[in-house]
Write an enzyme that holds these catalytic residues in place. Structure first.
Site, PDB file in Angstrom:
ATOM      1  N   HIS A  90       0.899  -1.636   0.163  1.00 44.64           N
ATOM      2  CA  HIS A  90       0.323  -0.467   0.323  1.00 44.64           C
ATOM      3  C   HIS A  90       1.144   1.465  -0.268  1.00 44.64           C
ATOM      4  CE1 HIS A  90      -3.604   2.166   1.070  1.00 44.64           C
ATOM      5  NE2 HIS A  90      -4.333   1.191   0.320  1.00 44.64           N
ATOM      6  N   LYS A  92       3.096   4.465  -1.236  1.00 45.28           N
ATOM      7  CA  LYS A  92       2.940   5.527  -1.713  1.00 45.28           C
ATOM      8  C   LYS A  92       3.827   6.562  -2.514  1.00 45.28           C
ATOM      9  CE  LYS A  92      -2.212   5.648  -1.474  1.00 45.28           C
ATOM     10  NZ  LYS A  92      -2.444   4.321  -0.293  1.00 45.28           N
ATOM     11  N   ASP A  97      15.638  10.241  -8.704  1.00 46.23           N
ATOM     12  CA  ASP A  97      17.625  10.515  -8.905  1.00 46.23           C
ATOM     13  C   ASP A  97      18.040  10.351  -7.108  1.00 46.23           C
ATOM     14  OD1 ASP A  97      17.289  10.910 -10.977  1.00 46.23           O
ATOM     15  OD2 ASP A  97      16.640  13.615 -10.620  1.00 46.23           O
TER      16      ASP A  97
END
Length: 138
Positions: A90, A92, A97
């Site tokens: 779950h 996110k 870079d």
């Protein structure tokens, strides 16, 4: 340390995601529950085509949802892995870079932009980004 914040509903979270993808110079390590927003998918593909190393981890259950872009991203040659757990992956977040991390509750979907109350933070800090990279590698 620089921190940027955006909230939805509305276009601000999506704009921040698209901005960070377009500013990437070397790598995008994306670990998100789902991707079903075609503008975000297209930006990821464009980054891949310009030589950015893109790696994606997503949830195995969400991969087969109607509108999911995960299979299309994989068909473009982008390294895509899905979790194999009976539980949801779950997260996110996206590490750009190895210098910046974008994270928050925002699902990378049109519903998140148009309807949901969600948020995103972009933190410009190598040490924090490094901690997210360690989690990504797990």
């Amino acid at each position: 340390m620089i921190i940027q914040v955006a909230f939805s509903p509305g276009p601000d979270c999506r704009k921040l995601i698209l901005s960070e993808i377009s500013k990437s110079e070397e790598t995008l390590d994306i670990c998100v529950f789902t991707i079903s927003d075609n503008q975000i998918k297209d930006a990821i593909i464009a980054a891949h085509h310009k030589g950015i190393q893109v790696r994606i981890i997503s949830d195995n259950f969400k991969m087969y949802d109607e509108g999911s872009d995960i299979s299309e991203l994989a068909s473009e040659g982008i390294e895509v892995k899905v979790d194999v757990s009976e539980h949801h992956m779950h997260h996110k977040f996206m590490v750009v870079d190895a210098k910046r991390v974008l994270t928050g509750s925002y699902n990378w979907s049109r519903t998140a932009e148009l309807q949901n109350a969600e948020n995103i933070l972009v933190v410009h800090d190598i040490s924090i980004s490094g901690k997210f990279l360690v989690e990504f590698e797990k």
